[in-house]
Design an enzyme around this catalytic site. Structure first.
Site, PDB file in Angstrom:
ATOM      1  N   ILE A  61       0.900  -1.150   0.000  1.00 52.36           N
ATOM      2  CA  ILE A  61       0.000   0.000   0.000  1.00 52.36           C
ATOM      3  C   ILE A  61       0.941   1.203   0.000  1.00 52.36           C
ATOM      4  O   ILE A  61       1.885   1.260   0.790  1.00 52.36           O
ATOM      5  CB  ILE A  61      -0.969  -0.017   1.212  1.00 52.36           C
ATOM      6  N   SER A  62       0.725   2.147  -0.911  1.00 57.61           N
ATOM      7  CA  SER A  62       1.687   3.231  -1.121  1.00 57.61           C
ATOM      8  C   SER A  62       1.769   4.171   0.074  1.00 57.61           C
ATOM      9  O   SER A  62       0.828   4.298   0.864  1.00 57.61           O
ATOM     10  CB  SER A  62       1.309   4.025  -2.372  1.00 57.61           C
TER      11      SER A  62
END
Ligand code: SAM
Length: 214
Positions: A61-62
């Protein structure tokens, strides 16, 4: 016990606003979406930290700032049709769902797609549709899109994505080698496409026809 709402407000102020994201609608969406519910329970306490986090299938997840920067670059005003390549946890899709009319998101791994879909349903996002497949080909059936966001790094800009933008539409995509990329904003104008480099990033690989071969 972490106060998630407070952690989210601090994240927006110290990581996203402090580095220059100004669009108040984007900041408000990031204050609202419960990022901790998009990661494994064991990682929830780190959900608002200044880095990416692992999700299943060896993906990530960025980092919150990158989500803010990429989202802002689409200049959404509300009501748009947006395509995301790389659903992952579904977090970016939720942020987009707060800002646009409809969100189409494609994920390569079925397991991630199903999980993201379940999380988004549980949170009541009804304007997101997830499909499993190779997002480098875009989503021709529902094209064109006002905005397209690619959340995986690719050696070249997939031509189908440029073709699936409305005139005046915007595409944001990390382009480079397997370990480091530049965030490229593509604006489709009647006279051609204009590209702007928004700076260096590190994304997992886009694997597909127009991306990497595994
Ligand atoms: N946007 C995600 C989020 O909010 O959690 C983070 C995405 S993660 C950095 C990149 C994702 O792109 C991974 O889940 C990966 O499986 C997916 N991916 C890679 N190549 C793809 C392709 N050709 N089509 C669709 N998804 C792809």
């Amino acid at each position: 016990m972490v106060n998630f709402k407070k952690a989210r407000e601090r994240m927006v102020e110290a990581q996203v606003m402090a580095r220059g994201v100004q669009d108040e609608r984007v900041l408000e969406a990031m204050r609202k979406v419960p990022r901790h519910l998009f990661v494994d329970e064991a990682l929830r306490d780190q959900a608002y930290s200044d880095h990416p986090l692992p999700i299943a299938e060896n993906q990530t997840i960025s980092q919150p700032f990158i989500v803010g920067l990429m989202t802002e670059s689409l200049q959404l005003k509300g009501g748009e049709k947006v395509l995301e390549i790389g659903t992952g946890s579904g977090y970016q899709a939720a942020v987009l769902a707060e800002l646009a009319g409809r969100v189409f998101s494609i994920e390569r791994f079925p397991d991630l797609g199903y999980r993201a879909n379940a999380t988004l349903r549980k949170l009541g996002y009804e304007n997101v549709i997830i499909r499993v497949g190779d997002g480098s080909l875009g989503w021709p059936d529902d094209a064109p899109f006002d905005g397209i966001i690619v959340t995986a790094g690719t050696p070249q800009i997939p031509q189908p994505l440029i073709d699936q933008l409305v005139p005046g539409g915007r595409l944001i995509v990390p382009v480079g080698d397997r370990t480091a990329q530049d965030l490229i904003l593509v604006e489709r104008a009647p006279e051609g496409v204009r590209k702007t480099n928004l700076g260096g990033v590190r994304f997992v690989n886009l694997v597909g026809k127009w991306g990497w071969k595994e």
